[in-house]
Design a protein around this motif. Structure first.
Motif, short mmCIF file in Angstrom:
data_model
loop_
_atom_site.label_atom_id
_atom_site.label_comp_id
_atom_site.label_asym_id
_atom_site.label_seq_id
_atom_site.Cartn_x
_atom_site.Cartn_y
_atom_site.Cartn_z
N GLY A 1 0.78 -1.23 0.00
CA GLY A 1 0.00 0.00 0.00
C GLY A 1 0.81 1.27 0.00
N ASP A 2 2.13 1.15 0.02
CA ASP A 2 2.96 2.35 0.01
C ASP A 2 2.81 3.09 -1.32
OD1 ASP A 2 3.89 1.90 2.52
OD2 ASP A 2 5.82 1.06 1.91
N SER B 1 2.55 -11.08 -4.73
CA SER B 1 1.62 -11.07 -5.87
C SER B 1 1.56 -9.69 -6.51
CB SER B 1 0.23 -11.49 -5.41
OG SER B 1 -0.25 -10.64 -4.37
N SER B 2 2.06 -8.66 -5.82
CA SER B 2 2.01 -7.31 -6.37
C SER B 2 2.87 -7.15 -7.62
CB SER B 2 2.43 -6.29 -5.31
OG SER B 2 3.77 -6.47 -4.92
N VAL B 3 3.78 -8.10 -7.89
CA VAL B 3 4.60 -8.00 -9.09
C VAL B 3 3.76 -8.12 -10.36
CG1 VAL B 3 6.63 -8.92 -7.90
CG2 VAL B 3 5.19 -10.47 -9.23
N TYR B 4 2.56 -8.71 -10.25
CA TYR B 4 1.72 -8.91 -11.44
C TYR B 4 0.97 -7.64 -11.85
CZ TYR B 4 2.54 -13.92 -10.85
OH TYR B 4 3.13 -15.15 -10.74
N GLY B 5 0.76 -6.73 -10.91
CA GLY B 5 0.04 -5.51 -11.25
C GLY B 5 -1.38 -5.78 -11.70
N LEU B 6 -1.80 -5.08 -12.75
CA LEU B 6 -3.17 -5.21 -13.26
C LEU B 6 -3.25 -6.38 -14.24
CD1 LEU B 6 -3.86 -1.42 -13.98
CD2 LEU B 6 -4.45 -2.73 -11.93
N GLN B 7 -4.20 -7.28 -13.99
CA GLN B 7 -4.39 -8.45 -14.84
C GLN B 7 -5.85 -8.52 -15.29
OE1 GLN B 7 -1.94 -10.71 -15.77
NE2 GLN B 7 -0.39 -9.49 -14.69
N ILE C 1 2.37 -1.89 -10.30
CA ILE C 1 1.93 -0.50 -10.31
C ILE C 1 2.21 0.19 -8.97
CG2 ILE C 1 0.16 -0.90 -12.06
CD1 ILE C 1 -1.92 -0.89 -9.77
N SER C 2 3.10 -0.39 -8.16
CA SER C 2 3.51 0.23 -6.90
C SER C 2 5.02 0.09 -6.77
CB SER C 2 2.83 -0.44 -5.71
OG SER C 2 3.28 -1.78 -5.56
N ASP D 1 -4.11 0.83 -5.99
CA ASP D 1 -4.96 -0.28 -5.56
C ASP D 1 -5.25 -1.21 -6.74
OD1 ASP D 1 -5.08 0.68 -2.99
OD2 ASP D 1 -7.00 1.70 -3.26
N ILE D 2 -4.94 -2.48 -6.59
CA ILE D 2 -5.22 -3.47 -7.62
C ILE D 2 -6.64 -3.99 -7.42
CG2 ILE D 2 -4.58 -5.75 -8.51
CD1 ILE D 2 -1.70 -5.13 -7.62
#
Length: 310
Positions: free
Chosen positions: A79-80, A117-123, A137-138, A268-269
């Motif tokens: 969330g940063d 899992s944040s490495v995937y970004g928007l899917q 996206i972060s 935010d994903i």
């Protein structure tokens, strides 16, 4: 039986403590590195090194005569929003490169790195497999993906066996209720304080929540078993919206949980659910706890009454 018998756990936070307990319970020799002093629960059970991840002497003492090193250290959370380039480079990337060099010096055989899992970004397709495009996206996701690449580079250059675990959203007993991350823990903290919880986008974002015991089992399997892929997803393979999680907490406890509505952030994903079929095949991973079961265990841990079990 694993060919490895000695393990280093770098970072004794929520994940690290659970993993260390599991390794110790299975009879392995465990060294633990953390900036805090040794808690009573690990006295005479593990070699505890009080020191910083960036300190070579602390790293050397932790990694000496160790087969497998677990890297669980991160100064950022999903969330940063702010991009703190210098701090991110120093705290996470440069310190990890020093860690990798020390692993090479100490002849560590395998490194297990907890990515996100944040490495995937928007899917657009779910659940998300390991071969999906990585477009974080972060800054947290970018740092994790960068560290993955450095780990794989060290594998290529120096032959260190690297295992990267892309972890979804862990929760459960021992999680900080008043920290910066962990929606379930934060929700329970607000429940205990009888305070409304900040809920963005009406709680529509969907996450793959996984109970801590399933996480520590998966990490132990990744550290001890022989398998081919360098990257594995670990999650429950089931998505729950944040609103659904709050409703489950209300249903289980019979308590009111008020919310403070907020608009979504750019980072935010909307949805993140991981495909864990590769982990099921390679390390025989299985998620044992449903969302409700995990929440009930966590609430009991915090001595919160459950309907029908008062």
């Amino acid at each position: 039986m694993s060919k490895f018998n000695s393990f280093a756990v770098c970072g004794a936070g929520f994940l690290g403590k659970s993993l260390a307990h599991r390794l110790i319970s299975q009879g392995y020799r465990v060294n633990i590195l953390d900036h805090n002093t040794c808690p009573e629960e690990f006295e005479e059970k593990a070699q505890w090194v009080t020191g910083e991840f960036v300190d070579n002497n602390s790293l050397r003492k932790t990694l000496q005569d160790i087969d497998v090193a677990f890297h669980l250290v991160s100064s950022s959370v999903p969330g940063d929003g702010a991009i703190e380039l210098v701090k991110g480079l120093s705290d996470n990337i440069l310190s990890t490169i020093r860690f990798l060099d020390m692993c090479k010096e100490c002849d560590v055989k395998r490194i297990v790195f907890v990515s996100s899992s944040s490495v995937y970004g928007l899917q657009t397709k779910f659940p998300i497999p390991e071969n999906a495009a990585t477009n974080p996206i972060s800054s947290h996701g970018i740092e994790k993906l960068t560290l993955e690449k450095y780990l794989l580079l060290y594998k290529f250059l120096h032959g260190i066996d690297v295992r990267i675990i892309r972890l979804s959203n862990p929760y459960g007993c021992g999680q900080n209720l008043f920290g910066r991350q962990g929606f379930v823990g934060i929700a329970i903290g607000h429940l205990l304080k009888h305070e409304p919880i900040l809920l963005r986008d009406a709680g529509r974002p969907i996450r793959d929540f996984i109970y801590i015991d399933d996480v520590s089992e998966a990490l132990t399997l990744a550290g001890t078993l022989e398998y081919e892929p360098s990257v594995l997803n670990i999650g429950s393979n089931v998505g729950h919206s944040l609103a659904q999680v709050l409703q489950l907490l209300r249903d289980i406890t019979g308590q009111t949980i008020d919310i403070t509505p907020a608009k979504p952030q750019k980072i935010d994903i909307p949805e993140s659910v991981l495909d864990v079929s590769l982990a099921q095949k390679c390390i025989f991973f299985k998620s044992h706890f449903s969302m409700r079961e995990g929440l009930e265990k966590t609430l009991r841990y915090h001595k919160i009454s459950i309907l029908g079990n008062k």
